[in-house]
Design a protein around this motif. Structure first.
Motif, PDB file in Angstrom:
ATOM      1  N   UNK A  49       0.830  -1.212   0.000  1.00  0.00           N
ATOM      2  CA  UNK A  49       0.000   0.000   0.000  1.00  0.00           C
ATOM      3  C   UNK A  49       0.860   1.256   0.000  1.00  0.00           C
ATOM      4  N   UNK A  50       1.922   1.252   0.793  1.00  0.00           N
ATOM      5  CA  UNK A  50       2.806   2.412   0.866  1.00  0.00           C
ATOM      6  C   UNK A  50       3.702   2.513  -0.355  1.00  0.00           C
ATOM      7  N   UNK A  51       4.165   1.376  -0.859  1.00  0.00           N
ATOM      8  CA  UNK A  51       5.085   1.386  -1.996  1.00  0.00           C
ATOM      9  C   UNK A  51       4.438   2.007  -3.234  1.00  0.00           C
ATOM     10  N   UNK A  52       3.198   1.632  -3.518  1.00  0.00           N
ATOM     11  CA  UNK A  52       2.533   2.150  -4.720  1.00  0.00           C
ATOM     12  C   UNK A  52       2.109   3.603  -4.550  1.00  0.00           C
ATOM     13  N   UNK A  53       2.123   4.107  -3.322  1.00  0.00           N
ATOM     14  CA  UNK A  53       1.721   5.491  -3.068  1.00  0.00           C
ATOM     15  C   UNK A  53       2.914   6.437  -2.981  1.00  0.00           C
ATOM     16  N   UNK A  54       4.085   5.988  -3.417  1.00  0.00           N
ATOM     17  CA  UNK A  54       5.266   6.847  -3.381  1.00  0.00           C
ATOM     18  C   UNK A  54       5.971   6.850  -2.048  1.00  0.00           C
ATOM     19  N   UNK A  55       5.824   5.769  -1.285  1.00  0.00           N
ATOM     20  CA  UNK A  55       6.405   5.726   0.049  1.00  0.00           C
ATOM     21  C   UNK A  55       7.919   5.808   0.072  1.00  0.00           C
ATOM     22  N   UNK A  56       8.582   5.263  -0.947  1.00  0.00           N
ATOM     23  CA  UNK A  56      10.049   5.280  -0.936  1.00  0.00           C
ATOM     24  C   UNK A  56      10.582   6.711  -0.960  1.00  0.00           C
ATOM     25  N   UNK A  57       9.965   7.591  -1.737  1.00  0.00           N
ATOM     26  CA  UNK A  57      10.411   8.984  -1.791  1.00  0.00           C
ATOM     27  C   UNK A  57      10.211   9.672  -0.446  1.00  0.00           C
ATOM     28  N   UNK A  58       9.125   9.341   0.235  1.00  0.00           N
ATOM     29  CA  UNK A  58       8.865   9.943   1.544  1.00  0.00           C
ATOM     30  C   UNK A  58       9.896   9.460   2.564  1.00  0.00           C
ATOM     31  N   UNK A  59      10.189   8.164   2.563  1.00  0.00           N
ATOM     32  CA  UNK A  59      11.182   7.623   3.487  1.00  0.00           C
ATOM     33  C   UNK A  59      12.554   8.227   3.210  1.00  0.00           C
ATOM     34  N   UNK A  60      12.906   8.361   1.927  1.00  0.00           N
ATOM     35  CA  UNK A  60      14.202   8.937   1.585  1.00  0.00           C
ATOM     36  C   UNK A  60      14.314  10.370   2.085  1.00  0.00           C
ATOM     37  N   UNK A  61      13.233  11.145   1.970  1.00  0.00           N
ATOM     38  CA  UNK A  61      13.253  12.522   2.463  1.00  0.00           C
ATOM     39  C   UNK A  61      13.435  12.544   3.980  1.00  0.00           C
ATOM     40  N   UNK A  62      12.809  11.603   4.684  1.00  0.00           N
ATOM     41  CA  UNK A  62      12.947  11.535   6.139  1.00  0.00           C
ATOM     42  C   UNK A  62      14.380  11.178   6.532  1.00  0.00           C
ATOM     43  N   UNK A  63      14.983  10.234   5.821  1.00  0.00           N
ATOM     44  CA  UNK A  63      16.365   9.874   6.110  1.00  0.00           C
ATOM     45  C   UNK A  63      17.310  11.042   5.855  1.00  0.00           C
ATOM     46  N   UNK A  64      17.099  11.753   4.764  1.00  0.00           N
ATOM     47  CA  UNK A  64      17.942  12.912   4.461  1.00  0.00           C
ATOM     48  C   UNK A  64      17.825  13.966   5.557  1.00  0.00           C
ATOM     49  N   UNK A  65      16.611  14.185   6.063  1.00  0.00           N
ATOM     50  CA  UNK A  65      16.419  15.165   7.124  1.00  0.00           C
ATOM     51  C   UNK A  65      17.136  14.735   8.401  1.00  0.00           C
TER      52      UNK A  65
END
Length: 288
Positions: free
Chosen positions: A124-140
């Motif tokens: 559910x998260x993967x198809x909703x663009x979850x990887x980009x959100x996680x990457x932004x959180x890691x960068x922060x």
């Protein structure tokens, strides 16, 4: 972690063994430390199964995967009224804060001493663009690890969630337009979604004002140790059908043990070389 198994395989067991160097096997017992979180508190979730939150051995810390459980209630973070992508952002940040809390308890730092990360994303998260959100959180988190002392989702992560939501909405609209040309327009008003997002961001700003004044969930005596040379870990994303308790993601780090003496690595690596090589390696460790 819930993953699909091969046909006819009811159980899959993943085991990690520790073996000391040959010269130490008859001298010292295994220097292995484990962290069990068994009580309900406000700093990190308790274990929900027969496992350790962290196992330290030979300079490395193997952490159990963290899902976005609220430590005080052991419940998954509530869905965001702004939509799925913002729920992913909130759950991601909750999981990263728990990773940092456990890391600090074993004298390491998730934001500065992670050597590798495995991020499990529910479909559910993967198809909703979850990887980009996680990457932004890691960068922060990598840019400013003090952010992990506050449960407020950083603005950069909220923007990534908004971008993912916009991309998903655009793709859905294009798909609907291609598949139902001439049919009555029943799509949701885009401005309504924008209004919900703006209201949610305003609520986040209001709720986070107290946290910004220092009301983080990490106690004063449980602060991250100093990291001389922060590293950027390798991140592996794995999509799975579902995760425990309906979580949208799970984060599993491997960390460097910052409490390990530098000379331990030098003496181990020099055992196969001659004395001069060992002296050079020990001198380099002291210089580092």
């Amino acid at each position: 972690v819930q993953v699909p198994l091969p046909a006819g395989c009811p159980v899959l067991l993943d085991v990690l063994f520790a073996r000391p160097p040959v010269q130490q096997q008859q001298q010292l017992p295994l220097d292995r430390r484990v962290l069990h979180v068994q009580s309900i508190s406000s700093w990190a979730p308790s274990c929900i199964g027969p496992y350790s939150q962290a196992t330290t051995y030979n300079g490395l810390i193997y952490m159990a995967g963290q899902i976005p459980l609220e430590p005080a209630t052991m419940a998954i973070a509530e869905p965001s009224p702004a939509g799925l992508q913002h729920t992913i952002a909130a759950q991601t940040w909750r999981a990263l804060c728990s990773c940092q809390a456990v890391a600090v308890a074993v004298r390491s730092c998730f934001a500065g001493a992670s050597l590798g990360l495995t991020v499990y994303l529910a479909e559910t998260a993967a198809v909703a663009g979850g990887q980009a959100v996680v990457q932004a959180a890691l960068q922060a988190a990598w840019a400013d690890r003090s952010l992990l002392e506050c449960l407020k989702v950083p603005p950069a992560v909220r923007r990534a969630a908004a971008d993912a939501a916009a991309g998903a909405a655009g793709a859905a609209a294009a798909h609907d337009a291609a598949g139902s040309a001439g049919a009555p327009d029943t799509t949701t008003c885009g401005s309504c979604s924008t209004d919900r997002q703006q209201r949610w961001e305003q609520e986040q700003e209001a709720d986070g004002s107290e946290s910004e004044q220092g009301a983080g969930f990490v106690d004063d005596y449980l602060k991250p140790p100093a990291v001389a040379s922060p590293v950027r870990p390798t991140v592996i994303y794995v999509t799975v059908p579902a995760l425990p308790r309906g979580a949208l993601l799970e984060v599993q780090p491997v960390l460097a043990d910052l409490s390990a003496p530098p000379r331990a690595a030098a003496s181990t690596s020099s055992s196969s070389g001659d004395d001069s090589d060992g002296a050079c390696e020990q001198e380099a460790a002291r210089a580092g």
